[in-house]
Design an enzyme around this catalytic site. Structure first.
Site, PDB file in Angstrom:
ATOM      1  CD  GLU A 113     -41.651  14.419  98.956  1.00 46.10           C
ATOM      2  OE1 GLU A 113     -40.667  14.446  99.718  1.00 46.10           O
ATOM      3  OE2 GLU A 113     -42.820  14.298  99.357  1.00 46.10           O
ATOM      4  CG  ASP A 187     -26.994  21.980 104.714  1.00 49.18           C
ATOM      5  OD1 ASP A 187     -26.839  22.404 105.878  1.00 49.18           O
ATOM      6  OD2 ASP A 187     -26.055  21.612 103.984  1.00 49.18           O
ATOM      7  CE  LYS A 191     -18.682  26.488 110.330  1.00 51.25           C
ATOM      8  NZ  LYS A 191     -17.386  26.322 109.618  1.00 51.25           N
ATOM      9  CG  ASP A 223     -32.509  17.153 112.900  1.00 48.17           C
ATOM     10  OD1 ASP A 223     -32.354  17.942 111.945  1.00 48.17           O
ATOM     11  OD2 ASP A 223     -31.657  16.307 113.221  1.00 48.17           O
ATOM     12  CB  THR A 258     -36.414  10.786 107.101  1.00 52.63           C
ATOM     13  OG1 THR A 258     -35.999  11.684 108.143  1.00 52.63           O
ATOM     14  CG2 THR A 258     -37.668  11.338 106.430  1.00 52.63           C
ATOM     15  CG  PHE A 260     -31.702  13.308 107.644  1.00 53.58           C
ATOM     16  CD1 PHE A 260     -30.389  13.699 107.836  1.00 53.58           C
ATOM     17  CD2 PHE A 260     -32.119  13.000 106.363  1.00 53.58           C
ATOM     18  CE1 PHE A 260     -29.507  13.791 106.776  1.00 53.58           C
ATOM     19  CE2 PHE A 260     -31.253  13.076 105.287  1.00 53.58           C
ATOM     20  CZ  PHE A 260     -29.933  13.471 105.501  1.00 53.58           C
ATOM     21  CD  GLU A 261     -39.244  11.914 112.338  1.00 49.84           C
ATOM     22  OE1 GLU A 261     -40.109  12.166 113.197  1.00 49.84           O
ATOM     23  OE2 GLU A 261     -39.498  11.755 111.135  1.00 49.84           O
TER      24      GLU A 261
END
Length: 279
Positions: A113, A187, A191, A223, A258, A260-261
């Site tokens: 992971e 991440d 940019k 995402d 998660t 983040f999701e």
């Protein structure tokens, strides 16, 4: 660089050769390197690849940004007590071999992971999948500590936690030793000048794939729409990987939602899963 015990917390320290700045944070037990001494967690705030005085061949391009964070008393306690039994330091510098059978104390399929965050997803997947071992690698100390707390709380014997650069860890693994590699919400480095830091790029994918057994799975999720397209192009270009869905996959039931999701769903951003199998 001066010894850690000679520097006050909060003071910036310049590395003598690479100009990397370090800020010494709170005392952390798993950074103890000799009996009876407590060192402070180091957080890099300037990477060597930004320093023109360092020859290009010796620069390191990180795929992550080390982060500081406050730890609760519970997390500090978990880190202090459980790191010796469940933790693995990934040192900077020369790659060290990792013996997974010795690490877990048994011979079983292993899932790597990469970027386990606060550890909730890793703990849930490991609890539902006791026949496989889970090696989580993270650089965020509170996240590492929280996962250790979950390991103890849930009685998980099939989880180990590594701290450091995931690519350095993977370099220390034998080829064909992993059953699966999970890269969930890395991440996106949005940019353009930072795209070189993305973990899903051809050389990194080739390394990750080489550590998978034949039939092993590389599962990515993001995402970030532009990164999702780049991920798919990069994975499609690897001749030893096969797209198991012919495009973006529905979220597999075994991957918990998660944080983040949840944020992405709330913000209206689609989440893309990519599942590729090694030939």
């Amino acid at each position: 660089m001066p010894p850690l015990d000679a520097v006050r917390p909060g003071r910036a320290v310049e590395h003598p050769t690479c100009r990397t700045s370090w800020i010494l944070s709170f005392p952390v037990a798993h950074h103890i390197r000799s009996a009876g001494g407590v060192a402070y967690a180091r957080v890099a705030v300037t990477a060597t690849d930004h320093d023109p005085a360092v020859p290009p061949a010796s620069r390191t391009i990180r795929t992550f940004h080390p982060r500081r964070g406050r730890m609760s008393d519970r997390q500090t306690d978990a880190l202090s007590r459980l790191w010796p039994a469940y933790g693995l330091d990934v040192p900077d510098g020369p790659v060290l071999p990792v013996d997974l059978v010795d690490l877990f104390g048994r011979r079983a399929p292993v899932v790597l992971e990469i970027g386990s965050g606060m550890g909730d997803t890793t703990a849930a997947m490991a609890a539902a999948d006791p026949d496989r071992d889970y090696l989580a690698v993270e650089v965020h100390t509170p996240g590492i500590a929280n996962l250790l707390h979950l390991v103890e709380r849930d009685g998980l014997r099939n989880v180990r936690v590594a701290e450091g650069d995931a690519l350095s860890l993977v370099n220390g693994l034998p080829e064909g030793v992993l059953d699966a590699v999970h890269v969930f919400f890395p991440d996106p480095w949005p940019k353009s000048r930072h795209h070189k830091r993305r973990i899903i790029q051809p050389t990194h994918v080739a390394l990750l794939r080489s550590r998978l057994r034949s039939g092993g799975m590389l599962h990515c999720a993001t995402d970030w729409a532009e990164y999702a397209d780049v991920m798919r192009e990069t994975l499609d270009a690897d001749p030893e990987l096969v797209d198991t869905y012919g495009g973006f996959a529905p979220r597999p039931a075994h991957r918990p939602v998660t944080k983040f999701e949840r944020r992405a769903i709330t913000a209206g951003r689609p989440v893309a899963d990519l599942l590729y199998r090694r030939r």
